[in-house]
Design a protein around this motif. Structure first.
Motif, PDB file in Angstrom:
ATOM      1  N   THR A  92       0.845  -1.196   0.000  1.00 13.33           N
ATOM      2  CA  THR A  92       0.000   0.000   0.000  1.00 13.33           C
ATOM      3  C   THR A  92       0.884   1.251   0.000  1.00 13.33           C
ATOM      4  N   ALA A  93       0.269   2.387  -0.269  1.00 12.99           N
ATOM      5  CA  ALA A  93       1.002   3.650  -0.214  1.00 12.99           C
ATOM      6  C   ALA A  93       1.517   3.919   1.201  1.00 12.99           C
ATOM      7  N   LEU A  94       0.781   3.496   2.206  1.00 15.13           N
ATOM      8  CA  LEU A  94       1.225   3.670   3.591  1.00 15.13           C
ATOM      9  C   LEU A  94       2.524   2.914   3.847  1.00 15.13           C
ATOM     10  N   ASP A  95       2.687   1.746   3.196  1.00 13.52           N
ATOM     11  CA  ASP A  95       3.934   0.985   3.323  1.00 13.52           C
ATOM     12  C   ASP A  95       5.128   1.758   2.772  1.00 13.52           C
ATOM     13  N   CYS A  96       4.860   2.734   1.918  1.00  5.43           N
ATOM     14  CA  CYS A  96       5.928   3.596   1.385  1.00  5.43           C
ATOM     15  C   CYS A  96       6.205   4.764   2.313  1.00  5.43           C
ATOM     16  N   LEU A  97       5.141   5.379   2.818  1.00  8.12           N
ATOM     17  CA  LEU A  97       5.299   6.597   3.606  1.00  8.12           C
ATOM     18  C   LEU A  97       5.976   6.355   4.951  1.00  8.12           C
ATOM     19  N   ILE A  98       5.702   5.223   5.575  1.00  3.20           N
ATOM     20  CA  ILE A  98       6.294   4.952   6.897  1.00  3.20           C
ATOM     21  C   ILE A  98       7.821   4.903   6.831  1.00  3.20           C
ATOM     22  N   PRO A  99       8.426   4.090   5.921  1.00  2.34           N
ATOM     23  CA  PRO A  99       9.898   4.109   5.880  1.00  2.34           C
ATOM     24  C   PRO A  99      10.459   5.434   5.368  1.00  2.34           C
ATOM     25  N   CYS A 100       9.710   6.130   4.523  1.00  4.27           N
ATOM     26  CA  CYS A 100      10.177   7.431   4.032  1.00  4.27           C
ATOM     27  C   CYS A 100      10.262   8.426   5.178  1.00  4.27           C
ATOM     28  N   GLU A 101       9.220   8.515   5.980  1.00  4.25           N
ATOM     29  CA  GLU A 101       9.229   9.460   7.091  1.00  4.25           C
ATOM     30  C   GLU A 101      10.262   9.088   8.155  1.00  4.25           C
ATOM     31  N   ALA A 102      10.651   7.815   8.211  1.00  2.00           N
ATOM     32  CA  ALA A 102      11.646   7.385   9.182  1.00  2.00           C
ATOM     33  C   ALA A 102      13.073   7.657   8.702  1.00  2.00           C
ATOM     34  N   SER A 103      13.221   7.976   7.416  1.00  2.00           N
ATOM     35  CA  SER A 103      14.549   8.211   6.840  1.00  2.00           C
ATOM     36  C   SER A 103      14.793   9.699   6.648  1.00  2.00           C
ATOM     37  N   ALA A 104      15.939  10.174   7.097  1.00  2.00           N
ATOM     38  CA  ALA A 104      16.298  11.581   6.889  1.00  2.00           C
ATOM     39  C   ALA A 104      16.603  11.865   5.430  1.00  2.00           C
ATOM     40  N   ASP A 105      16.861  10.820   4.632  1.00  2.00           N
ATOM     41  CA  ASP A 105      17.210  10.997   3.227  1.00  2.00           C
ATOM     42  C   ASP A 105      16.011  10.974   2.292  1.00  2.00           C
ATOM     43  N   ALA A 128      15.115  11.112 -13.698  1.00  2.00           N
ATOM     44  CA  ALA A 128      14.716  10.779 -15.071  1.00  2.00           C
ATOM     45  C   ALA A 128      14.375   9.296 -15.212  1.00  2.00           C
ATOM     46  N   SER A 129      15.073   8.433 -14.495  1.00  2.00           N
ATOM     47  CA  SER A 129      14.827   6.995 -14.611  1.00  2.00           C
ATOM     48  C   SER A 129      13.439   6.593 -14.125  1.00  2.00           C
ATOM     49  N   LEU A 130      12.793   7.437 -13.306  1.00  2.00           N
ATOM     50  CA  LEU A 130      11.459   7.126 -12.787  1.00  2.00           C
ATOM     51  C   LEU A 130      10.379   8.034 -13.360  1.00  2.00           C
ATOM     52  N   SER A 131      10.727   8.926 -14.256  1.00  2.00           N
ATOM     53  CA  SER A 131       9.757   9.921 -14.724  1.00  2.00           C
ATOM     54  C   SER A 131       8.583   9.304 -15.473  1.00  2.00           C
ATOM     55  N   SER A 132       8.746   8.115 -16.029  1.00  2.00           N
ATOM     56  CA  SER A 132       7.635   7.477 -16.742  1.00  2.00           C
ATOM     57  C   SER A 132       6.938   6.405 -15.904  1.00  2.00           C
ATOM     58  N   THR A 133       7.282   6.301 -14.635  1.00  2.00           N
ATOM     59  CA  THR A 133       6.682   5.304 -13.747  1.00  2.00           C
ATOM     60  C   THR A 133       5.244   5.677 -13.424  1.00  2.00           C
ATOM     61  N   ASP A 134       4.328   4.738 -13.624  1.00  2.00           N
ATOM     62  CA  ASP A 134       2.934   4.959 -13.250  1.00  2.00           C
ATOM     63  C   ASP A 134       2.782   4.704 -11.758  1.00  2.00           C
ATOM     64  N   GLY A 135       2.049   5.575 -11.094  1.00  2.00           N
ATOM     65  CA  GLY A 135       1.814   5.373  -9.675  1.00  2.00           C
ATOM     66  C   GLY A 135       1.428   6.666  -8.995  1.00  2.00           C
ATOM     67  N   ASP A 136       1.311   6.595  -7.686  1.00  2.00           N
ATOM     68  CA  ASP A 136       0.947   7.743  -6.870  1.00  2.00           C
ATOM     69  C   ASP A 136       2.213   8.429  -6.374  1.00  2.00           C
ATOM     70  N   PHE A 137       2.310   9.728  -6.551  1.00  2.00           N
ATOM     71  CA  PHE A 137       3.438  10.523  -6.082  1.00  2.00           C
ATOM     72  C   PHE A 137       3.026  11.174  -4.771  1.00  2.00           C
ATOM     73  N   LEU A 138       3.751  10.899  -3.692  1.00  2.00           N
ATOM     74  CA  LEU A 138       3.395  11.392  -2.363  1.00  2.00           C
ATOM     75  C   LEU A 138       4.588  12.059  -1.703  1.00  2.00           C
ATOM     76  N   PHE A 139       4.335  13.171  -1.008  1.00  2.00           N
ATOM     77  CA  PHE A 139       5.373  13.852  -0.248  1.00  2.00           C
ATOM     78  C   PHE A 139       5.386  13.315   1.168  1.00  2.00           C
ATOM     79  N   ALA A 140       6.584  13.263   1.763  1.00  2.00           N
ATOM     80  CA  ALA A 140       6.684  12.901   3.170  1.00  2.00           C
ATOM     81  C   ALA A 140       6.121  14.057   3.985  1.00  2.00           C
ATOM     82  N   ALA A 141       5.659  13.778   5.165  1.00  2.00           N
ATOM     83  CA  ALA A 141       5.025  14.802   6.014  1.00  2.00           C
ATOM     84  C   ALA A 141       6.033  15.899   6.334  1.00  2.00           C
TER      85      ALA A 141
END
Length: 149
Positions: A92-105, A128-141
């Protein structure tokens, strides 16, 4: 538009300065001040992405300097060795946001539900390597970030 977004975008090009203007515009530059300093009251428009930040005014830029870390030449890693994105499996998208918010990078993620894959981004702008990737683009909090530019 936020100050952090514009700064992250301009840092991809190694620019020493960036400016935000008229609530939603971002400019990168190698110099500034050609037209002189304007009155601070001319730069009071709030940013569209964060109303607590000021994003210039009519034909007026709020200008910021970017600084980059320096290291001794014996310890410096080539910039090409620093990945701008990395991928992990995700349901899920939440599975992406949790490790993203936990990483300073991590600044943002692209979640591909079809591939069940999450691309974590060092900058809030896809490489550029991901610019054509289909999916949801989300910002970290933003509350999890405290950056000084």
């Amino acid at each position: 538009m936020t100050v952090e977004f514009c700064g992250g975008f301009c840092s991809l090009g190694g620019f020493p300065y960036f400016g935000v203007q008229h609530r939603r515009q971002c400019f990168c530059g190698r110099s500034y001040g050609h037209f002189g300093k304007s009155n601070e009251t001319d730069c009071k428009f709030s940013c569209l992405g964060n109303s607590k930040q000021e994003c210039g005014g009519h034909w007026r830029n709020s200008v910021f300097a970017l600084t980059y870390p320096t290291a001794s030449s014996s310890r410096r890693c080539p910039a090409s060795n620093l990945p701008t994105s990395w991928s992990i499996a995700a349901q899920t998208a939440l599975d992406c946001l949790i490790p993203c918010e936990a990483s300073a990078d991590c600044q943002a993620v692209i979640f591909s539900g079809q591939q069940r894959l999450c691309h974590l981004l060092r900058f809030a702008y896809p490489p550029a390597s991901l610019s054509s990737t289909d999916g949801d683009f989300l910002f970290a909090a933003e509350s999890a970030r405290s950056k000084t530019v």
